[in-house]
Structures are given as C-alpha cells and as structure tokens.
Design a protein around this motif. Structure first.
Motif, PDB file in Angstrom:
ATOM      1  N   GLU A 114      13.760  78.702  78.678  1.00  0.00           N
ATOM      2  CA  GLU A 114      12.883  79.219  77.630  1.00  0.00           C
ATOM      3  C   GLU A 114      13.600  80.296  76.813  1.00  0.00           C
ATOM      4  O   GLU A 114      13.480  80.349  75.581  1.00  0.00           O
ATOM      5  N   LYS A 115      14.343  81.141  77.483  1.00  0.00           N
ATOM      6  CA  LYS A 115      15.095  82.195  76.792  1.00  0.00           C
ATOM      7  C   LYS A 115      16.212  81.608  75.941  1.00  0.00           C
ATOM      8  O   LYS A 115      16.521  82.122  74.856  1.00  0.00           O
ATOM      9  N   SER A 116      16.835  80.532  76.440  1.00  0.00           N
ATOM     10  CA  SER A 116      17.920  79.906  75.707  1.00  0.00           C
ATOM     11  C   SER A 116      17.440  79.327  74.381  1.00  0.00           C
ATOM     12  O   SER A 116      18.124  79.431  73.353  1.00  0.00           O
ATOM     13  N   LYS A 117      16.266  78.698  74.396  1.00  0.00           N
ATOM     14  CA  LYS A 117      15.700  78.150  73.171  1.00  0.00           C
ATOM     15  C   LYS A 117      15.354  79.258  72.172  1.00  0.00           C
ATOM     16  O   LYS A 117      15.422  79.061  70.959  1.00  0.00           O
ATOM     17  N   GLU A 118      15.012  80.414  72.684  1.00  0.00           N
ATOM     18  CA  GLU A 118      14.598  81.520  71.831  1.00  0.00           C
ATOM     19  C   GLU A 118      15.768  82.340  71.305  1.00  0.00           C
ATOM     20  O   GLU A 118      15.789  82.744  70.138  1.00  0.00           O
ATOM     21  N   TYR A 119      16.767  82.590  72.170  1.00  0.00           N
ATOM     22  CA  TYR A 119      17.846  83.513  71.803  1.00  0.00           C
ATOM     23  C   TYR A 119      19.231  82.867  71.690  1.00  0.00           C
ATOM     24  O   TYR A 119      20.178  83.527  71.247  1.00  0.00           O
ATOM     25  N   GLY A 120      19.373  81.611  72.093  1.00  0.00           N
ATOM     26  CA  GLY A 120      20.675  80.944  72.030  1.00  0.00           C
ATOM     27  C   GLY A 120      21.378  80.954  73.374  1.00  0.00           C
ATOM     28  O   GLY A 120      21.318  81.940  74.122  1.00  0.00           O
ATOM     29  N   LEU A 142      15.923  90.301  74.714  1.00  0.00           N
ATOM     30  CA  LEU A 142      16.848  89.521  75.533  1.00  0.00           C
ATOM     31  C   LEU A 142      17.482  90.401  76.599  1.00  0.00           C
ATOM     32  O   LEU A 142      17.659  89.973  77.749  1.00  0.00           O
ATOM     33  N   LEU A 143      17.805  91.621  76.237  1.00  0.00           N
ATOM     34  CA  LEU A 143      18.394  92.560  77.195  1.00  0.00           C
ATOM     35  C   LEU A 143      17.451  92.801  78.371  1.00  0.00           C
ATOM     36  O   LEU A 143      17.870  92.830  79.525  1.00  0.00           O
ATOM     37  N   ASN A 144      16.173  92.929  78.071  1.00  0.00           N
ATOM     38  CA  ASN A 144      15.182  93.145  79.135  1.00  0.00           C
ATOM     39  C   ASN A 144      15.106  91.937  80.074  1.00  0.00           C
ATOM     40  O   ASN A 144      14.865  92.090  81.279  1.00  0.00           O
ATOM     41  N   SER A 145      15.321  90.741  79.528  1.00  0.00           N
ATOM     42  CA  SER A 145      15.271  89.548  80.378  1.00  0.00           C
ATOM     43  C   SER A 145      16.430  89.512  81.370  1.00  0.00           C
ATOM     44  O   SER A 145      16.375  88.803  82.382  1.00  0.00           O
ATOM     45  N   GLY A 146      17.479  90.285  81.093  1.00  0.00           N
ATOM     46  CA  GLY A 146      18.611  90.361  82.003  1.00  0.00           C
ATOM     47  C   GLY A 146      18.239  90.916  83.367  1.00  0.00           C
ATOM     48  O   GLY A 146      18.894  90.612  84.366  1.00  0.00           O
ATOM     49  N   LYS A 170      18.837  73.449  75.791  1.00  0.00           N
ATOM     50  CA  LYS A 170      18.008  73.434  74.578  1.00  0.00           C
ATOM     51  C   LYS A 170      17.733  72.006  74.096  1.00  0.00           C
ATOM     52  O   LYS A 170      16.845  71.793  73.278  1.00  0.00           O
ATOM     53  N   ILE A 171      18.499  71.040  74.611  1.00  0.00           N
ATOM     54  CA  ILE A 171      18.395  69.662  74.127  1.00  0.00           C
ATOM     55  C   ILE A 171      17.684  68.754  75.124  1.00  0.00           C
ATOM     56  O   ILE A 171      16.864  67.917  74.736  1.00  0.00           O
ATOM     57  N   ILE A 172      18.011  68.900  76.404  1.00  0.00           N
ATOM     58  CA  ILE A 172      17.357  68.076  77.433  1.00  0.00           C
ATOM     59  C   ILE A 172      16.677  68.988  78.454  1.00  0.00           C
ATOM     60  O   ILE A 172      17.061  70.141  78.622  1.00  0.00           O
ATOM     61  N   THR A 173      15.671  68.466  79.131  1.00  0.00           N
ATOM     62  CA  THR A 173      14.834  69.282  80.010  1.00  0.00           C
ATOM     63  C   THR A 173      15.572  69.681  81.286  1.00  0.00           C
ATOM     64  O   THR A 173      16.518  69.001  81.711  1.00  0.00           O
ATOM     65  N   PRO A 174      15.116  70.786  81.955  1.00  0.00           N
ATOM     66  CA  PRO A 174      15.722  71.188  83.225  1.00  0.00           C
ATOM     67  C   PRO A 174      15.703  70.097  84.283  1.00  0.00           C
ATOM     68  O   PRO A 174      16.656  69.956  85.051  1.00  0.00           O
TER      69      PRO A 174
END
Length: 276
Positions: free
Chosen positions: A162-168, A61-65, A222-226
C-alpha cells in the motif's frame, strides 16, 4: 512484453537471485545477525544515492518506517537464523509458507481473494512442503524462527504494498532498509571487520541483492498483487534447495523433486492466468 509480463519476469529473476542468500549464510564465518546488519547497512547506502536525487521522502513515509523497518529486521534476522540452524531446504522452506499467512490476513481484513488464486497458492505450498522434507529438521527453535519470519514477511508485504503504490517503490525500499539498519546497527558494528575482509560478498549481498532487489520488488508490487508475487517467489526456496544440493552437498529425495515440479507448475499457471 506487456506490463504484467515484465513484472513477472522481474520478480522471477529476483526470486532466483535471492535464492543464493542461503549459500552466503552457510559459508560465512560470521553470525547470521551480523550478516543481516551488514546487508541492511550497505543496502541503505546504495538506495540513499538514488533517493537523494529524487527527493521523494515525506514525513508520512518516514513515519511508516517505524513499522516497515522493525518488520524487515525481524523477518531477515529470523530467516537467517532458521537457515543457519537447519538445512537450506528446511530453513528457507519454512519462511516461504508466508503466502498462506497472506491469505489469512487478507481474508481477516475483508479483502476478496479469488478462488483460483487460493488454489494456486495451495498447490505451490504443497510443492514447498514436499521440498521441505521435514525428516531433516535438526533444530525445533530453527522451525520457530522460520515461522516467525514467514508471519512478519506476510505483514510486511501487505503493509508495504500500500505504501509503495502511494510513495513509490524506491522510496519505500530505502525507508524500510534504513530503519532496519538502525535496529540492527549493534550487530553491524560487530561484523564490520568481516565486511571489510569479504568486501565482494558484502557488496553483492548489500548493493545487489538488497538495494537493487528491494527497489525491484516494491516496483513490481505496484503492478501485481502480493498473493500473485507469493506464488512466483516460491522460486527462491527452489533455487536455494538446488544450490544447497549442488554446492553444500545437501541430499534431495524423490518427493522433493515432485515438490520442485509442483512449485514450477504453480508459477507457470499464475503467470498464464494473470496475464491473459
């Protein structure tokens, strides 16, 4: 209230509250870049308090920053400049052309986009176009800033969802804001005195609109699409334009009222069809 309806309710409230940002930009005697720097600085402090308790930050997650942070910094900086150089209607209206770019990017990635979703997005976009009133454009470079802001926001939403679904959502919000704050730190330093003198406005912008706002946003993703979110967040420019008319004395014309109604209708249709 089911989960999707709750998510739509939260994103609607968030979009309306974010619609107050243009008022802060147009009434603050500080550069827009310093204002963005203050926003990210205080937002990162607010989110850090909660992130430290959960300890959910991983190396991945840090790398995605390194992607999330610069995208957010560019998006907010160009959005603030666009609003600063043109009217609220033009500046924020340009930024919220981003759902169109989301459609293009998703299609390019090979993702299936439902026909009804495209129609709703286009209806909202045409409403936004009428709300925009291109005859009031005062700065061509401000238009360029607005389009850049829209494109970076589209990439940010797709990558971040995508990151939100994976890491919160909370963790993603913190990572993107802390990296954006680092990118904008020179502008934050130059605006530090203003931040102290205007602490109430700074806290509202940094803690509530940024910290609470982004954590809420990435939870909803995480609940509804972009694309679904894009339809509802048209409420942000609508709110900004209404505030601009009521407080900043920016005039509204007949077609702008039509655009206002079209945006609202698109949002209602989105919620109805997606929550059946």
């Amino acid at each position: 209230m089911n989960l999707k309806l709750r998510a739509y309710f939260l994103i609607s409230l968030l979009a309306i509250s974010w619609g107050t940002i243009p008022l802060i930009i147009r009434t603050s005697n500080i550069s827009s870049l310093s204002l963005v720097g203050i926003r990210t600085f205080l937002g990162s402090i607010f989110l850090l308090i909660f992130v430290l308790k959960k300890r959910g930050i991983t190396r991945q997650l840090l790398n995605s920053g390194f992607v999330l942070g610069p995208l957010l910094a560019i998006h907010w900086s160009t959005m603030f400049k666009s609003i600063e150089l043109n009217s609220v209607a033009v500046g924020i209206g340009l930024v919220f052309s981003y759902p169109i770019f989301v459609i293009f990017i998703e299609t390019f990635r090979g993702q299936k986009v439902e026909r009804f979703q495209i129609l709703i997005i286009l209806a909202g976009f045409f409403g936004l176009f009428f709300l925009l009133d291109i005859s009031t454009i005062a700065s061509p470079i401000g238009v360029v800033y607005g389009i850049i802001s829209a494109i970076t926001l589209a990439f940010l939403i797709i990558y971040g969802s995508e990151k939100s679904k994976e890491y919160g959502g909370l963790n993603v919000a913190f990572i993107q804001v802390i990296f954006a704050a680092l990118c904008l730190s020179p502008f934050t330093v130059s605006g530090f005195d203003w931040m102290i003198d205007n602490l109430a406005v700074s806290i509202f912008l940094g803690f509530f609109l940024t910290g609470v706002g982004l954590a809420t946003y990435w939870y909803v993703v995480k609940i509804i699409t972009p694309l679904s979110i894009g339809t509802i967040t048209y409420l942000e420019p609508v709110t900004g334009v209404v505030i601009g008319a009521l407080i900043l004395n920016e005039s509204l014309k007949g077609l702008q009222y039509f655009g206002f109604g079209l945006v609202i209708l698109a949002g209602i249709t989105q919620v109805y069809l997606d929550s059946k």
